[in-house]
Design a protein around this motif. Structure first.
Motif, short mmCIF file in Angstrom:
data_model
loop_
_atom_site.label_atom_id
_atom_site.label_comp_id
_atom_site.label_asym_id
_atom_site.label_seq_id
_atom_site.Cartn_x
_atom_site.Cartn_y
_atom_site.Cartn_z
N ALA A 1 11.89 -4.55 2.45
CA ALA A 1 12.30 -4.00 1.16
C ALA A 1 11.46 -2.78 0.81
O ALA A 1 10.33 -2.63 1.26
N VAL A 2 12.05 -1.92 -0.03
CA VAL A 2 11.35 -0.73 -0.51
C VAL A 2 11.80 -0.45 -1.94
O VAL A 2 12.95 -0.74 -2.29
N ALA A 3 10.89 0.06 -2.75
CA ALA A 3 11.22 0.45 -4.12
C ALA A 3 10.45 1.73 -4.42
O ALA A 3 9.23 1.77 -4.27
N VAL A 4 11.18 2.78 -4.79
CA VAL A 4 10.54 4.09 -5.01
C VAL A 4 11.03 4.70 -6.31
O VAL A 4 12.24 4.88 -6.50
N PRO A 5 10.11 5.03 -7.23
CA PRO A 5 10.55 5.71 -8.47
C PRO A 5 11.20 7.06 -8.16
O PRO A 5 10.75 7.80 -7.30
N LEU A 6 12.29 7.31 -8.89
CA LEU A 6 12.98 8.60 -8.80
C LEU A 6 12.48 9.43 -9.98
O LEU A 6 12.85 9.17 -11.13
N GLU A 7 11.60 10.38 -9.72
CA GLU A 7 10.94 11.13 -10.80
C GLU A 7 11.77 12.35 -11.17
O GLU A 7 11.76 13.35 -10.44
N ASP A 8 12.52 12.26 -12.28
CA ASP A 8 13.39 13.38 -12.66
C ASP A 8 13.08 13.89 -14.07
O ASP A 8 13.89 14.60 -14.65
N LYS A 9 11.90 13.52 -14.61
CA LYS A 9 11.59 13.95 -15.99
C LYS A 9 10.23 14.61 -16.13
O LYS A 9 10.11 15.59 -16.88
N ASP A 10 9.21 14.12 -15.48
CA ASP A 10 7.85 14.64 -15.69
C ASP A 10 7.81 16.14 -15.35
O ASP A 10 8.16 16.54 -14.24
N PRO A 11 7.39 16.98 -16.31
CA PRO A 11 7.34 18.44 -16.03
C PRO A 11 6.46 18.77 -14.82
O PRO A 11 6.67 19.80 -14.17
N LEU A 12 5.49 17.91 -14.53
CA LEU A 12 4.60 18.19 -13.40
C LEU A 12 5.32 18.13 -12.06
O LEU A 12 4.80 18.58 -11.04
N ARG A 13 6.53 17.57 -12.07
CA ARG A 13 7.26 17.46 -10.80
C ARG A 13 7.56 18.85 -10.21
O ARG A 13 7.80 18.99 -9.01
N ALA A 14 7.52 19.88 -11.05
CA ALA A 14 7.72 21.25 -10.55
C ALA A 14 6.57 21.69 -9.65
O ALA A 14 6.69 22.68 -8.92
N GLY A 15 5.46 20.95 -9.71
CA GLY A 15 4.28 21.33 -8.92
C GLY A 15 4.40 21.00 -7.45
O GLY A 15 3.47 21.27 -6.68
N LEU A 16 5.52 20.45 -7.02
CA LEU A 16 5.66 20.10 -5.60
C LEU A 16 6.17 21.26 -4.76
O LEU A 16 6.33 21.13 -3.56
N GLN A 63 11.30 5.05 -15.72
CA GLN A 63 11.83 5.74 -14.54
C GLN A 63 12.92 4.91 -13.87
O GLN A 63 12.87 3.68 -13.88
N THR A 64 13.87 5.63 -13.26
CA THR A 64 14.80 4.96 -12.37
C THR A 64 14.05 4.63 -11.08
O THR A 64 13.27 5.45 -10.60
N VAL A 65 14.27 3.45 -10.58
CA VAL A 65 13.63 3.07 -9.30
C VAL A 65 14.72 2.86 -8.26
O VAL A 65 15.64 2.06 -8.48
N LEU A 66 14.63 3.58 -7.16
CA LEU A 66 15.55 3.36 -6.05
C LEU A 66 15.05 2.14 -5.27
O LEU A 66 13.86 2.07 -4.92
N ARG A 67 15.96 1.20 -5.03
CA ARG A 67 15.55 -0.01 -4.32
C ARG A 67 16.51 -0.24 -3.15
O ARG A 67 17.70 0.05 -3.25
N ALA A 68 15.95 -0.77 -2.09
CA ALA A 68 16.79 -1.13 -0.94
C ALA A 68 16.09 -2.23 -0.16
O ALA A 68 14.86 -2.37 -0.20
N GLU A 69 16.90 -3.00 0.54
CA GLU A 69 16.37 -4.07 1.39
C GLU A 69 17.30 -4.22 2.58
O GLU A 69 18.52 -4.18 2.43
N HIS A 70 16.72 -4.27 3.75
CA HIS A 70 17.54 -4.51 4.94
C HIS A 70 16.74 -5.31 5.95
O HIS A 70 15.57 -4.98 6.21
N ASP A 71 17.34 -6.34 6.49
CA ASP A 71 16.73 -7.15 7.53
C ASP A 71 15.31 -7.59 7.15
O ASP A 71 14.38 -7.53 7.96
N GLY A 72 15.15 -7.98 5.91
CA GLY A 72 13.88 -8.52 5.46
C GLY A 72 12.83 -7.49 5.08
O GLY A 72 11.71 -7.85 4.72
#
Lengths: 64, 467
Positions: B118-133, B107-116
């Motif tokens: 940090a966050v990292a969140v998978p960008l889910e663009d493939k799993d067919p189950l993502r349509a269940g949202l 998976q692509t992971v979106l990452r960012a950090e500011h002022d100490g």
């Protein structure tokens, strides 16, 4: 179903099984818990929500 | 086995939209319990066979398997699978092979950090189950789209940490998956959350970082409330439908609670933006949603004891904001937008029986007082996002774009209420007339009477007669 047993704590009907292994849970699934037990009540609530699913919360216009 | 529980302080902090890290950890545990119990119930129907690979994986690497079971899309799968099995589907037809390969795809992971922070969140663009949202997913992203997402995410994170650090900290304890979805032609940006997928946010490619920041705050609040609702009922009649300030269709009480809770943190974010730089759009959004959240939450009734505690804390958080100063011209537009929404909602969703409309018309013709007629709610066939030409013009004005004052809506937005009144009277725009005059007549009654009179009555006089 829910409620405050005392004013400082809210106890859910839902049982904490997060410390159990999946293997233990699958093994235990052979037995149906009695309806009047905490687990029986918890599972009824769980499956009851499947019978009455809420709609996805959709529609926030995030861009102005 | 112990029940999940929350201290009273934790429940009230949640109601205020300010959960502690310990409370978030308890909610994550409860969602892991939910997934495990769903799997248990599936096993109760299928037997242990389909679970062999998963239990073997658990023996080999318990922590990794536990992380897999906790994934939001496993919640989507398990809910679907158990629902189908309980509905009589054969185990061969419910996709049990999903359990045979409990591994994450790349998976692509979106990452960012500011002022100490940090966050990292998978960008889910493939799993067919993502349509269940609940929204149609976008196809797998190419390099350019992925880069745009990362750029918006980096800047959104900077905004969140700078303006709403406690909310950004909470977000790191909730958000575990972003699913890009197709844009909705009826919306400028659309997003969704499923009660089956704690921590997952479905959202269309953001117009900018501000939209992404607001969208993530909004949707993670839904996830948070879903987790609380798994533990405690809040409403005695969650399906009862009525008005909410953010949608054009009637919403169930549970949806109104969800909306109030989601807009609570968005309003807090707009408040911080207003204090930071005095942005007119932020001022408008703050002024609009502080009132909308307070009115919607206060209008919830038949709350359970837990619901009363939760909603009470929500109201305690938002009510002090009602007295904070906002530029009077912007406040006029914000309060007008809320009034306008209610008027348009009534016109759209409430109907007048033909016999009642005829009785009103007859009374008008004979010079009598209007009979005590009430409209009734009609169920909307589908989701209806807020759509308002007046609101669009207000946004244009606040963005310092040109607004044509020749139309009724343009005149209203620019503050020329006499010109707006003239135009609305000519058009028989009963919402516009009620908005400009402050007359409290129900617009659907006025419109039904006007139609029954074949347009022969002066719209303004008709509205006055009904008020």
């Amino acid at each position: 179903m829910n409620g405050a047993e005392e004013t400082t704590e809210w106890r859910s009907a839902m049982i904490d099984v997060s410390e159990l292994s999946l293997a233990e849970l699958v093994e235990a699934a052979r037995d149906t818990p009695a309806a009047d037990t905490a687990l029986g009540h918890c599972l009824r609530r769980l499956t009851g929500e499947l019978d009455h699913p809420g709609e996805p919360i959709a529609g926030f216009n995030s861009a102005l | 086995m112990r029940p999940h529980r929350l201290t009273d302080a934790a429940l009230t902090e949640l109601g205020a939209g300010r959960p502690s890290p310990e409370t978030l950890a308890e909610l994550r545990r409860s969602q892991l319990s939910r997934h495990l119990l769903l799997l248990r119930e599936i096993a109760a129907i299928t037997g242990p066979g389909p679970f062999r690979a998963l239990t073997e994986a658990e023996r080999a690497d318990p922590a990794a398997t536990r992380r897999w079971i906790a994934r939001p899309l496993v919640g989507v799968w398990a809910t679907r699978c158990l629902t189908a099995l309980r509905g009589g589907a054969s185990p061969e037809d419910v996709g049990l092979d999903y359990l045979a390969q409990p591994t994450d795809h790349e998976q692509t992971v979106l990452r960012a950090e500011h002022d100490g922070l940090a966050v990292a969140v998978p960008l889910e663009d493939k799993d067919p189950l993502r349509a269940g949202l609940g929204l149609p997913p976008a196809p797998p992203l190419g390099a350019a789209a992925t880069r745009r997402w990362q750029e918006a995410f980096t800047e959104a994170w900077r905004l969140l940490v700078t303006l709403a650090r406690p909310d950004a900290e909470a977000l790191t304890g909730i958000l575990t998956c972003i699913v890009p979805v197709l844009p909705d032609p009826a919306a400028r940006g659309i997003s969704a959350t499923s009660a089956d997928a704690f921590g997952a946010v479905a959202i269309s490619e953001p117009a900018d970082a501000d939209a992404l920041a607001a969208g993530l705050l909004h949707e993670t609040q839904h996830s948070l409330l879903n987790a609380v609702l798994y533990l405690f009922d809040m409403l005695e009649h969650p399906a009862e439908r009525g008005w909410s300030p953010w949608r054009d269709d009637p919403r169930p009480a549970s949806g109104i609670l969800h909306g109030a809770y989601a807009y609570l943190t968005v309003t807090r974010f707009r408040r911080a933006q207003l204090r930071w730089g005095g942005d007119p759009l932020a001022a408008f959004e703050f002024a609009r949603w502080r009132s909308a959240v307070a009115v919607a939450a206060a209008g919830l009734h038949d709350l359970t004891p837990a619901g009363a505690r939760f909603v009470g804390a929500l109201l305690d958080e938002v009510r002090p904001w009602l007295d904070e100063p906002v530029d009077p011209a912007i406040r006029r537009l914000a309060e007008g937008a809320n009034t306008d929404h209610l008027l348009r909602w009534q016109l759209r969703n409430r109907t007048v029986a033909p016999a009642d409309a005829a009785a009103l018309a007859e009374a008008w013709r004979s010079g009598a007082q209007p009979p005590p007629v009430r409209s009734r709610l009609v169920p909307a066939p589908r989701r209806a996002l807020e759509a308002s030409a007046r609101l669009d013009l207000a946004h244009r004005l606040l963005r310092h774009e040109t607004v044509d004052g020749a139309s009724g809506d343009g005149a209203y937005v620019l503050g020329d209420e006499r010109a707006a009144l003239r135009a609305y009277r000519e058009m028989a725009d009963f919402c516009g007339l009620a908005l400009v005059t402050g007359l409290t007549a129900a617009p659907e009654l006025a419109a039904a009477t006007h139609t029954a009179l074949a347009g022969e009555a002066d719209p303004l006089e008709l509205l006055r007669w009904l008020a």
